[in-house]
Design a protein around this motif. Sequence first.
Motif, PDB file in Angstrom:
ATOM      1  N   GLU A  87      51.451  53.996 153.967  1.00 63.88           N
ATOM      2  CA  GLU A  87      51.156  54.878 155.096  1.00 63.88           C
ATOM      3  C   GLU A  87      52.418  55.271 155.858  1.00 63.88           C
ATOM      4  OE1 GLU A  87      48.313  52.688 157.338  1.00 63.88           O
ATOM      5  OE2 GLU A  87      46.698  52.959 155.871  1.00 63.88           O
ATOM      6  N   GLN A  88      53.407  54.398 155.870  1.00 66.36           N
ATOM      7  CA  GLN A  88      54.652  54.690 156.576  1.00 66.36           C
ATOM      8  C   GLN A  88      55.629  55.502 155.728  1.00 66.36           C
ATOM      9  OE1 GLN A  88      54.898  53.849 159.855  1.00 66.36           O
ATOM     10  NE2 GLN A  88      52.796  53.156 159.510  1.00 66.36           N
ATOM     11  N   LEU A  89      55.446  55.487 154.416  1.00 65.99           N
ATOM     12  CA  LEU A  89      56.453  56.036 153.510  1.00 65.99           C
ATOM     13  C   LEU A  89      56.044  57.321 152.809  1.00 65.99           C
ATOM     14  CD1 LEU A  89      57.339  52.607 151.851  1.00 65.99           C
ATOM     15  CD2 LEU A  89      58.880  53.917 153.329  1.00 65.99           C
ATOM     16  N   GLU A  90      54.751  57.559 152.639  1.00 63.90           N
ATOM     17  CA  GLU A  90      54.296  58.636 151.758  1.00 63.90           C
ATOM     18  C   GLU A  90      54.614  60.035 152.274  1.00 63.90           C
ATOM     19  OE1 GLU A  90      50.054  59.017 151.297  1.00 63.90           O
ATOM     20  OE2 GLU A  90      49.689  58.154 153.279  1.00 63.90           O
ATOM     21  N   HIS A  91      54.924  60.183 153.541  1.00 61.54           N
ATOM     22  CA  HIS A  91      55.222  61.516 154.077  1.00 61.54           C
ATOM     23  C   HIS A  91      56.572  62.024 153.579  1.00 61.54           C
ATOM     24  CE1 HIS A  91      51.733  61.039 156.588  1.00 61.54           C
ATOM     25  NE2 HIS A  91      52.219  59.916 157.090  1.00 61.54           N
ATOM     26  N   LYS A  92      57.450  61.101 153.191  1.00 55.55           N
ATOM     27  CA  LYS A  92      58.794  61.497 152.747  1.00 55.55           C
ATOM     28  C   LYS A  92      59.089  61.088 151.316  1.00 55.55           C
ATOM     29  CE  LYS A  92      63.570  61.629 154.337  1.00 55.55           C
ATOM     30  NZ  LYS A  92      64.513  61.268 155.429  1.00 55.55           N
ATOM     31  N   HIS A  93      58.392  60.071 150.801  1.00 52.70           N
ATOM     32  CA  HIS A  93      58.688  59.528 149.484  1.00 52.70           C
ATOM     33  C   HIS A  93      57.458  59.581 148.585  1.00 52.70           C
ATOM     34  CE1 HIS A  93      62.599  57.785 150.702  1.00 52.70           C
ATOM     35  NE2 HIS A  93      62.000  57.575 151.860  1.00 52.70           N
ATOM     36  N   ARG A  94      57.710  59.725 147.294  1.00 52.63           N
ATOM     37  CA  ARG A  94      56.652  59.489 146.316  1.00 52.63           C
ATOM     38  C   ARG A  94      56.522  57.979 146.165  1.00 52.63           C
ATOM     39  NH1 ARG A  94      56.673  61.091 139.832  1.00 52.63           N
ATOM     40  NH2 ARG A  94      54.539  60.354 139.385  1.00 52.63           N
ATOM     41  N   VAL A  95      55.330  57.461 146.407  1.00 50.39           N
ATOM     42  CA  VAL A  95      55.096  56.023 146.408  1.00 50.39           C
ATOM     43  C   VAL A  95      54.042  55.702 145.353  1.00 50.39           C
ATOM     44  CG1 VAL A  95      54.580  53.998 147.802  1.00 50.39           C
ATOM     45  CG2 VAL A  95      55.564  56.030 148.889  1.00 50.39           C
ATOM     46  N   ILE A  96      54.419  54.884 144.379  1.00 50.21           N
ATOM     47  CA  ILE A  96      53.525  54.517 143.279  1.00 50.21           C
ATOM     48  C   ILE A  96      53.237  53.028 143.366  1.00 50.21           C
ATOM     49  CG2 ILE A  96      53.218  54.461 140.780  1.00 50.21           C
ATOM     50  CD1 ILE A  96      55.459  56.658 140.691  1.00 50.21           C
ATOM     51  N   SER A  97      51.970  52.687 143.520  1.00 46.80           N
ATOM     52  CA  SER A  97      51.565  51.279 143.518  1.00 46.80           C
ATOM     53  C   SER A  97      50.566  51.064 142.384  1.00 46.80           C
ATOM     54  CB  SER A  97      50.957  50.882 144.869  1.00 46.80           C
ATOM     55  OG  SER A  97      49.909  51.775 145.242  1.00 46.80           O
ATOM     56  N   ILE A  98      50.595  49.881 141.802  1.00 46.32           N
ATOM     57  CA  ILE A  98      49.741  49.610 140.635  1.00 46.32           C
ATOM     58  C   ILE A  98      49.124  48.220 140.758  1.00 46.32           C
ATOM     59  CG2 ILE A  98      51.262  51.032 139.204  1.00 46.32           C
ATOM     60  CD1 ILE A  98      52.210  48.408 137.862  1.00 46.32           C
ATOM     61  N   ASP A  99      48.014  48.047 140.046  1.00 47.49           N
ATOM     62  CA  ASP A  99      47.485  46.703 139.790  1.00 47.49           C
ATOM     63  C   ASP A  99      48.105  46.223 138.486  1.00 47.49           C
ATOM     64  OD1 ASP A  99      45.901  46.740 142.033  1.00 47.49           O
ATOM     65  OD2 ASP A  99      44.004  47.001 140.964  1.00 47.49           O
ATOM     66  N   LEU A 100      48.940  45.209 138.545  1.00 49.99           N
ATOM     67  CA  LEU A 100      49.550  44.671 137.336  1.00 49.99           C
ATOM     68  C   LEU A 100      48.477  44.104 136.399  1.00 49.99           C
ATOM     69  CD1 LEU A 100      52.576  42.824 138.979  1.00 49.99           C
ATOM     70  CD2 LEU A 100      52.763  44.675 137.293  1.00 49.99           C
ATOM     71  N   PRO A 101      48.727  44.131 135.094  1.00 49.51           N
ATOM     72  CA  PRO A 101      47.770  43.528 134.156  1.00 49.51           C
ATOM     73  C   PRO A 101      47.483  42.061 134.500  1.00 49.51           C
ATOM     74  CG  PRO A 101      49.364  44.853 132.964  1.00 49.51           C
ATOM     75  CD  PRO A 101      49.849  44.801 134.393  1.00 49.51           C
ATOM     76  N   GLY A 102      46.200  41.718 134.439  1.00 51.81           N
ATOM     77  CA  GLY A 102      45.773  40.371 134.795  1.00 51.81           C
ATOM     78  C   GLY A 102      45.284  40.259 136.221  1.00 51.81           C
TER      79      GLY A 102
END
Length: 314
Positions: A87-102
């Motif tokens: 929420e703090q970063l997405e206005h200026k940066h592309r932010v990719i978050s993932i659920d790691l396998p497992g």
Amino acid sequence: MRRLMKLLRGTVLIIILFIGGFVVFNWAPDLPLDELKARWAQSPSMFVGIDGMQVHIRDQGPRDDPEPLLLLHGTSASLHTWQGWVEQLEHKHRVISIDLPGFGLTGPFPDGNYTVERYQRFLQQLFAQLKLKRVTLIGNSFGGQLAWLYALNQPQQVGRLVLVDAAGYPRQSNSVPLGFRLAQNPILAPLMGKILPYKMIESSVRNVYGDPSKVTDELIDRYYQLTLREGNRQALRERFHQVKNTGYAQLKQLQVPTLIIWGGEDRLIPVFSAERFATDIAGSRLVIFEDLGHVPQEEDPLRTSAALITFLGD
């Protein structure tokens, strides 16, 4: 003698009833994936096919960002742990978050391999699938271990590195969450595939916060329900068994600009590990939040993301 035998039979019966009641009360079968998606995969969540898995991803912010931020969570967590930062970063940066396998909604590796080498190959596939050339790689706890290993192995793809209470050195914990201890117990771990006390998850989450009063019912629900995703409990047992702390002797070779964020109240990976990272990674910056615990990005996203924003030069 008869009185003693009656007493013993009575005691055994009470024990059996107690164990039976405990199992019945805490019986926890896997939750249907569609049910979990309905609550925990709302927009902008999406699922990307990688190596036989449907990987849960959120890809937010401007697509023309030349160096996106890639966020890797820790053990038994999910991409939701980063929501305050996003929420703090997405206005200026592309932010990719993932659920790691497992973990989370992604679920287990099809081949049951949970070595760090397997995770490194997965990250390479993720980069290829999302057409990522160079990122700022950010990881908390186990995700931090994967992040610095990837920076060592693929330095051309990592422009900057951020370690948040990262794993990797031989651990000398002051306190380990109950759920982690049971998952590593060869006798009790199989039982945890059938039962999952809600109070155990609550205790484990509170254990990794500097201020346990910040732990909400919704937060406990998230950790509890995502643990019940099919295959995640078995994956956790295998991951503890298969993942080794190796490669840290090479940290002195890192040439990547690095920020180290740590919670001063982290009892799982105490702050002396932060100081060791700062010593081993030349030119790194260390920021310690004395009142926070093992997941400072989740416990206080505003203060901790401010340190990241300063590092990024925004």
